[in-house]
Each structure stands twice: as structure tokens, then as C-alpha cells.
Motif scaffolding. Structure first.
Motif, PDB file in Angstrom:
ATOM      1  N   ARG A  27      31.687 -33.612 -10.693  1.00  0.00           N
ATOM      2  CA  ARG A  27      31.097 -32.355 -11.179  1.00  0.00           C
ATOM      3  C   ARG A  27      29.738 -32.624 -11.814  1.00  0.00           C
ATOM      4  NH1 ARG A  27      30.963 -28.175  -9.376  1.00  0.00           N
ATOM      5  NH2 ARG A  27      33.229 -27.958  -9.298  1.00  0.00           N
ATOM      6  N   ASP A  28      29.619 -33.727 -12.526  1.00  0.00           N
ATOM      7  CA  ASP A  28      28.340 -34.108 -13.127  1.00  0.00           C
ATOM      8  C   ASP A  28      27.296 -34.375 -12.042  1.00  0.00           C
ATOM      9  OD1 ASP A  28      26.840 -34.889 -15.616  1.00  0.00           O
ATOM     10  OD2 ASP A  28      26.720 -36.797 -14.547  1.00  0.00           O
ATOM     11  N   ASP A  29      27.719 -34.978 -10.927  1.00  0.00           N
ATOM     12  CA  ASP A  29      26.803 -35.240  -9.817  1.00  0.00           C
ATOM     13  C   ASP A  29      26.298 -33.940  -9.200  1.00  0.00           C
ATOM     14  OD1 ASP A  29      27.204 -37.935 -10.218  1.00  0.00           O
ATOM     15  OD2 ASP A  29      28.696 -38.138  -8.621  1.00  0.00           O
ATOM     16  N   VAL A  30      27.198 -32.971  -9.051  1.00  0.00           N
ATOM     17  CA  VAL A  30      26.805 -31.677  -8.494  1.00  0.00           C
ATOM     18  C   VAL A  30      25.812 -30.982  -9.423  1.00  0.00           C
ATOM     19  CG1 VAL A  30      27.618 -29.362  -7.894  1.00  0.00           C
ATOM     20  CG2 VAL A  30      28.911 -31.361  -7.156  1.00  0.00           C
ATOM     21  N   LEU A  31      26.110 -31.012 -10.723  1.00  0.00           N
ATOM     22  CA  LEU A  31      25.207 -30.382 -11.691  1.00  0.00           C
ATOM     23  C   LEU A  31      23.856 -31.087 -11.720  1.00  0.00           C
ATOM     24  CD1 LEU A  31      27.654 -29.700 -14.667  1.00  0.00           C
ATOM     25  CD2 LEU A  31      26.633 -28.020 -13.133  1.00  0.00           C
ATOM     26  N   GLY A  32      23.868 -32.407 -11.506  1.00  0.00           N
ATOM     27  CA  GLY A  32      22.618 -33.154 -11.503  1.00  0.00           C
ATOM     28  C   GLY A  32      21.701 -32.763 -10.365  1.00  0.00           C
ATOM     29  N   ALA A  33      22.316 -32.284  -9.257  1.00  0.00           N
ATOM     30  CA  ALA A  33      21.511 -31.880  -8.101  1.00  0.00           C
ATOM     31  C   ALA A  33      21.263 -30.381  -8.037  1.00  0.00           C
ATOM     32  CB  ALA A  33      22.205 -32.336  -6.813  1.00  0.00           C
ATOM     33  N   PHE A  34      22.213 -29.590  -8.564  1.00  0.00           N
ATOM     34  CA  PHE A  34      22.125 -28.138  -8.422  1.00  0.00           C
ATOM     35  C   PHE A  34      22.137 -27.372  -9.743  1.00  0.00           C
ATOM     36  CE2 PHE A  34      23.733 -29.559  -4.341  1.00  0.00           C
ATOM     37  CZ  PHE A  34      23.069 -28.757  -3.440  1.00  0.00           C
ATOM     38  N   GLY A  35      22.522 -28.028 -10.833  1.00  0.00           N
ATOM     39  CA  GLY A  35      22.680 -27.317 -12.094  1.00  0.00           C
ATOM     40  C   GLY A  35      21.355 -26.797 -12.647  1.00  0.00           C
ATOM     41  N   ASP A  36      21.438 -25.688 -13.394  1.00  0.00           N
ATOM     42  CA  ASP A  36      20.228 -25.150 -14.017  1.00  0.00           C
ATOM     43  C   ASP A  36      20.038 -25.771 -15.402  1.00  0.00           C
ATOM     44  OD1 ASP A  36      21.309 -23.067 -16.194  1.00  0.00           O
ATOM     45  OD2 ASP A  36      22.579 -22.944 -14.401  1.00  0.00           O
ATOM     46  N   ASP A  47      18.360 -35.386 -11.198  1.00  0.00           N
ATOM     47  CA  ASP A  47      18.997 -36.542 -10.565  1.00  0.00           C
ATOM     48  C   ASP A  47      18.373 -36.850  -9.204  1.00  0.00           C
ATOM     49  OD1 ASP A  47      20.636 -36.796 -12.712  1.00  0.00           O
ATOM     50  OD2 ASP A  47      22.508 -36.331 -11.671  1.00  0.00           O
ATOM     51  N   LEU A  48      17.858 -35.806  -8.535  1.00  0.00           N
ATOM     52  CA  LEU A  48      17.208 -36.024  -7.244  1.00  0.00           C
ATOM     53  C   LEU A  48      15.891 -36.762  -7.433  1.00  0.00           C
ATOM     54  CD1 LEU A  48      17.868 -32.525  -5.602  1.00  0.00           C
ATOM     55  CD2 LEU A  48      19.187 -34.643  -5.332  1.00  0.00           C
ATOM     56  N   ARG A  49      15.170 -36.421  -8.477  1.00  0.00           N
ATOM     57  CA  ARG A  49      13.918 -37.120  -8.770  1.00  0.00           C
ATOM     58  C   ARG A  49      14.192 -38.566  -9.186  1.00  0.00           C
ATOM     59  NH1 ARG A  49      13.048 -31.910 -10.953  1.00  0.00           N
ATOM     60  NH2 ARG A  49      11.330 -30.799  -9.906  1.00  0.00           N
ATOM     61  N   GLU A  50      15.292 -38.752  -9.895  1.00  0.00           N
ATOM     62  CA  GLU A  50      15.651 -40.090 -10.363  1.00  0.00           C
ATOM     63  C   GLU A  50      16.143 -40.971  -9.218  1.00  0.00           C
ATOM     64  OE1 GLU A  50      19.060 -42.082 -13.257  1.00  0.00           O
ATOM     65  OE2 GLU A  50      18.460 -39.995 -13.583  1.00  0.00           O
ATOM     66  N   GLY A  51      16.639 -40.333  -8.161  1.00  0.00           N
ATOM     67  CA  GLY A  51      17.187 -41.086  -7.036  1.00  0.00           C
ATOM     68  C   GLY A  51      18.538 -41.690  -7.346  1.00  0.00           C
ATOM     69  N   LYS A  52      19.288 -41.020  -8.187  1.00  0.00           N
ATOM     70  CA  LYS A  52      20.586 -41.513  -8.622  1.00  0.00           C
ATOM     71  C   LYS A  52      21.558 -41.584  -7.437  1.00  0.00           C
ATOM     72  CE  LYS A  52      24.222 -40.355 -11.976  1.00  0.00           C
ATOM     73  NZ  LYS A  52      24.634 -39.362 -12.992  1.00  0.00           N
ATOM     74  N   PRO A  53      22.145 -42.747  -7.162  1.00  0.00           N
ATOM     75  CA  PRO A  53      23.109 -42.852  -6.054  1.00  0.00           C
ATOM     76  C   PRO A  53      24.426 -42.168  -6.424  1.00  0.00           C
ATOM     77  CG  PRO A  53      22.972 -44.939  -7.219  1.00  0.00           C
ATOM     78  CD  PRO A  53      21.928 -44.049  -7.833  1.00  0.00           C
TER      79      PRO A  53
END
Length: 275
Positions: A27-36, A47-53
Motif C-alpha cells: 500500500r505504501d508503494d502504491v501511495l508513493g506512485a499515486f498518492g496525493d 517515489d517515481l522520481r527517487e527510482g525506488k524499486p
């Protein structure tokens, strides 16, 4: 808790904690990519800018075509624009990665809930405390600790204390809940033994360990007595009656409706019979 049940209890805690931890991380991964920002406290797509795997990105990459892979290569660029974030999010959706991860989160959550139900059932079968006593006690401890795993551990301790002091489980759980907030007075009031063992200014972890050393195994010992076995049988019988009643409720409701219909027919035809 009873040292002899340590392995059993740790298995129960893991059965709940591991899938819940996985669900939380996903859920944290989803929020990192889509969360407001209002939800996460971070910029959208951080998270997308960070390039988090993450599993989300791994699934998207696995299912992406050549054009989509080109978009996903933007991930990890610190200067990723808002428009590029939207493009990456679109590709994640198109590859089915978001739907797949949401389904996995749901599965892991269901697995954790089922494990907790099994934990409650196990306690009801092996101790003298009924389901109706265990659930509110656990609920109180979850609210106090903010963690179901910690609450489960303290519930087993609460059972030992209740068995050792003769106090109702709900009272012991309430005292432990207050102790989690730093208020030891309710615990001390449960019995002179507890009052004498809790030192002024003692921390929660130390108090819990002291209580475990003093009362550990008492719920199991109580369950092994004749009175304890009879209490378990009564609780199981009560649960069975409740389950059977619930199963037959639709049938009974249908029967009541049918009988009312028959009564109405009899009421309407009765004047004709008299005439």
C-alpha cells in the motif's frame, strides 16, 4: 504467557503479522506512485522520481511493451515533471500492475484477518475465556497499542492475569490498555501481588515482563482443571447454539411468514364457516 505455548503463539502472531506487513508495504508503494500530497505528505510521484524499486514497478516493467518501457525509463530522474509522472502512472495502469498489486493487497489483508480469526478461535478452544470475552478485550488492546500483533501478545498475558487473580478479562484488558498510556494505577488495583511488583516509574516493557514472570501459564493451568474443561465445553456449546441459530434464521423467518399467511386465510374464512 505460558512458555510451553511460546512456539504456538509466535506462529499465530507471524500468521497475522507477515501478510499484514506485506500489505502495508505494498500500500505504501502504491501511495508513493499515486498518492496525493495531502495523504502522503510527499510530492505526487515522489517515489517515481527517487527510482525506488518496488513490486509495482517490477510488475509494470515485466508486462510493458517497447513503447511503455521507454516511458518507464523516465523513473529515477530527479527532475521528472508532473506531466511525465502522469505518463508513468498511465503506463503502470495500462500494464495491469496497479490492479495486480491491489488484488494482492486485498489477498494479504484477507489472509491477515483469517489468521486473527483463527487466533481468537484457538484461544477460545484452549482457555476458559469465551469468544464474547476475547473480542472486546482484543479490540480495547488494539486501540491502546495501535498494533494487532502487540495487542494479541498482551491479550494472552491478560488471560494469564485474569486466571491468576480471578478478575474479569475485560477489566484486566482495560487495565493493560491504560498501562500502555502510562497509567499503572488500574493494573495495581487488580491485586496486591501486582501492586507490590510494579515499582514507581517503571516502564511498560519492564512491567509486562514482570507480569509475565508472575502469571505466565496460569490460563493454561486453569484450562486443564475439571472446572476449566467444563467452562470450555460450555463456551463451545454456546458458540454452537449461536451458529446453528444463525444458520436456521432464514428458514425460521420463512416459516413465520408462511404461518402468518395461514392465519390470515383462517381469519378470512372463519365468518363463512359460522354462516
Amino acid at each position: 504467557a505460558d512458555p510451553d505455548r511460546a512456539t504456538e503463539l509466535m506462529t499465530a502472531f507471524s500468521a497475522y503479522g507477515l501478510p499484514l506487513g506485506d500489505a502495508f508495504q505494498m500500500r505504501d508503494d502504491v501511495l508513493g506512485a499515486f498518492g496525493d500530497t495531502a495523504t502522503t505528505g510527499k510530492p505526487v510521484g515522489d517515489d517515481l522520481r527517487e527510482g525506488k524499486p518496488t513490486p509495482l514497478m517490477a510488475i509494470a516493467t515485466e508486462h510493458a511493451n517497447a513503447a511503455q518501457l521507454q516511458v518507464l525509463q523516465l523513473v529515477g530522474h530527479a527532475r521528472l515533471t508532473d506531466a511525465e509522472v502522469i505518463d508513468v502512472q498511465r503506463v503502470i495502469r495500462e500494464t495491469g500492475a496497479l490492479d495486480q498489486l491491489e488484488a494482492e493487497i486485498s489477498n494479504k489483508t484477507d489472509e491477515a484477518i483469517a489468521a486473527n480469526e483463527e487466533f481468537i478461535a484457538s484461544l477460545a478452544e484452549t482457555t476458559t475465556f469465551s469468544d464474547s470475552e476475547l473480542r472486546p478485550a482484543l479490540d480495547n488492546l488494539v486501540r491502546a497499542t495501535g498494533s494487532l500483533e502487540s495487542a494479541q501478545q498482551q491479550l494472552t498475558l491478560a488471560q494469564d492475569i485474569a486466571a491468576g487473580t480471578g478478575r474479569p478479562l475485560v477489566d484486566v484488558a482495560d487495565a493493560l490498555a491504560k498501562a500502555n498510556a502510562g497509567n499503572m494505577k488500574s493494573l495495581q488495583a487488580l491485586s496486591p501481588t501486582i501492586r507490590d511488583n510494579i515499582k514507581e516509574g517503571e516502564g511498560l516493557s519492564s512491567v509486562l515482563q514482570e507480569l509475565a514472570n508472575t502469571f505466565g501459564g496460569q490460563a493454561s493451568a486453569q484450562a486443564q482443571t475439571l472446572a476449566g474443561q467444563m467452562a470450555i465445553l460450555r463456551n463451545q456449546f454456546g458458540e454452537a447454539v449461536e451458529s446453528i441459530g444463525a444458520a436456521f434464521l432464514p428458514t425460521l423467518q420463512g416459516l413465520v411468514t408462511l404461518l402468518r399467511g395461514v392465519a390470515d386465510i383462517v381469519a378470512r374464512t372463519q365468518p363463512r364457516l359460522h354462516s
